[in-house]
Design a protein around this motif. Structure first.
Motif, PDB file in Angstrom:
ATOM      1  N   ASP A  35       1.102  -1.199   0.088  1.00 53.70           N
ATOM      2  CA  ASP A  35       0.221   0.005  -0.117  1.00 53.70           C
ATOM      3  C   ASP A  35       0.891   1.209  -0.005  1.00 53.70           C
ATOM      4  O   ASP A  35       2.036   1.239   0.627  1.00 53.70           O
TER       5      ASP A  35
ATOM      6  N   ASP B 274       0.945   1.836  -4.848  1.00 52.67           N
ATOM      7  CA  ASP B 274      -0.089   1.517  -5.907  1.00 52.67           C
ATOM      8  C   ASP B 274      -0.193   2.267  -7.188  1.00 52.67           C
ATOM      9  O   ASP B 274      -0.958   2.091  -7.925  1.00 52.67           O
ATOM     10  N   TYR B 275       0.503   3.373  -7.032  1.00 55.27           N
ATOM     11  CA  TYR B 275       0.379   4.057  -8.373  1.00 55.27           C
ATOM     12  C   TYR B 275       1.675   3.981  -9.408  1.00 55.27           C
ATOM     13  O   TYR B 275       1.737   4.387 -10.490  1.00 55.27           O
TER      14      TYR B 275
ATOM     15  N   ARG C 190      -6.973   2.201   3.655  1.00 60.39           N
ATOM     16  CA  ARG C 190      -7.049   1.725   2.150  1.00 60.39           C
ATOM     17  C   ARG C 190      -8.536   1.447   1.862  1.00 60.39           C
ATOM     18  O   ARG C 190      -9.030   1.784   0.939  1.00 60.39           O
TER      19      ARG C 190
ATOM     20  N   ARG D  44     -10.400   4.973   1.054  1.00 60.88           N
ATOM     21  CA  ARG D  44      -9.730   5.049  -0.058  1.00 60.88           C
ATOM     22  C   ARG D  44     -10.461   4.344  -1.321  1.00 60.88           C
ATOM     23  O   ARG D  44     -11.065   5.108  -2.122  1.00 60.88           O
ATOM     24  N   ASP D  45     -10.573   3.097  -1.138  1.00 63.36           N
ATOM     25  CA  ASP D  45     -11.223   2.351  -1.963  1.00 63.36           C
ATOM     26  C   ASP D  45     -12.944   2.851  -2.056  1.00 63.36           C
ATOM     27  O   ASP D  45     -13.515   2.665  -3.393  1.00 63.36           O
TER      28      ASP D  45
ATOM     29  N   ALA E 279     -14.135   5.816  -1.436  1.00 63.31           N
ATOM     30  CA  ALA E 279     -14.167   7.011  -2.277  1.00 63.31           C
ATOM     31  C   ALA E 279     -13.889   6.854  -3.802  1.00 63.31           C
ATOM     32  O   ALA E 279     -14.642   7.390  -4.309  1.00 63.31           O
ATOM     33  N   LYS E 280     -12.970   5.880  -4.097  1.00 67.56           N
ATOM     34  CA  LYS E 280     -12.643   5.702  -5.514  1.00 67.56           C
ATOM     35  C   LYS E 280     -13.774   5.140  -6.359  1.00 67.56           C
ATOM     36  O   LYS E 280     -14.605   5.598  -7.212  1.00 67.56           O
ATOM     37  N   LYS E 281     -14.684   4.025  -5.416  1.00 63.70           N
ATOM     38  CA  LYS E 281     -15.830   3.568  -6.058  1.00 63.70           C
ATOM     39  C   LYS E 281     -16.855   4.744  -6.237  1.00 63.70           C
ATOM     40  O   LYS E 281     -17.777   4.558  -7.187  1.00 63.70           O
ATOM     41  N   LYS E 282     -17.137   5.430  -5.112  1.00 63.44           N
ATOM     42  CA  LYS E 282     -18.225   6.533  -5.144  1.00 63.44           C
ATOM     43  C   LYS E 282     -17.875   7.514  -6.458  1.00 63.44           C
ATOM     44  O   LYS E 282     -18.833   7.968  -7.090  1.00 63.44           O
ATOM     45  N   GLU E 283     -16.352   7.954  -6.584  1.00 63.44           N
ATOM     46  CA  GLU E 283     -16.046   8.719  -7.903  1.00 63.44           C
ATOM     47  C   GLU E 283     -16.557   7.991  -9.125  1.00 63.44           C
ATOM     48  O   GLU E 283     -16.848   8.643 -10.140  1.00 63.44           O
ATOM     49  N   ASP E 284     -16.217   6.555  -9.360  1.00 68.03           N
ATOM     50  CA  ASP E 284     -16.511   5.994 -10.270  1.00 68.03           C
ATOM     51  C   ASP E 284     -18.003   5.697 -10.670  1.00 68.03           C
ATOM     52  O   ASP E 284     -18.228   5.156 -11.398  1.00 68.03           O
TER      53      ASP E 284
END
Length: 181
Positions: free
Chosen positions: A140, A143-144, A167, A170-171, A173-178
């Motif tokens: 972690d 991951d970029y 983590r 973050r995951d 928040a990323k799902k929400k963005e997507d």
């Protein structure tokens, strides 16, 4: 100069060995580790005379010999059971020229040792960044980057270690963005 000495000079390269054991491997205790023949910040004499533990594993970088192996011994705090693993790195690491600036990184997840090669990168550019569509891999926080698993063989890409709560946040928040539920 002996052949053995000449070979070791050929394997001298600027790179590093890294781990964040308390963060990446919770529930385990690092007992011992050895990267190649390096004893880290201690001399062989200090270790052999008991002035220092070999388990005070070197962590850092610089121009140093590429390790032919990585040995790690750890204890599962819940069960008290001890584990150890020795990974042949000689066939897994790139050539000394290609190794420049990279990091050999290890962690333990569910009492399995994982060893990664974290590439050198530039912050502003995209050198060695993860290609679009490729799943993140490795510890972690990295991951970029296009991190390579050195051990175990055939391990599917997965982000391991780090602060699990962060983590997960973050995951989510990323799902929400997507736009995913």
């Amino acid at each position: 100069m002996s052949t053995q000495h000449a070979c070791s000079e050929d394997r001298m390269v600027f790179h590093s060995l890294g781990y964040q054991y308390n963060l990446d491997s919770p529930g385990t205790e690092l007992i011992d580790c050895l990267y190649g023949e390096m004893l880290g910040k201690h001399t062989r004499h200090e270790v052999e005379t008991g002035q220092a533990r070999r388990g005070e594993c070197f962590k850092g970088g610089g121009t140093m010999p590429m390790g032919d192996f990585l040995y790690v011994k750890w204890r599962d705090k819940a069960t008290g059971k001890e584990y150890e693993d020795r990974v042949d790195l000689k066939s897994r690491l790139p050539s000394p020229k290609d190794m420049f600036g990279q990091t050999v990184y290890f962690l333990v997840d569910e009492n399995q040792l994982f060893v990664y090669l974290i590439p050198d990168s530039d912050i502003e550019g995209k050198r060695n960044h993860l290609p679009p569509g490729k799943p993140a891999n490795g510890p972690d926080g990295w991951d970029y980057l296009d991190v390579k698993t050195l051990y175990p063989d055939n391990s599917p890409p997965k982000v391991r270690g780090g602060n699990v709560k962060w983590r997960a946040q973050r995951d989510a928040a990323k799902k929400k963005e997507d736009g995913q539920p």
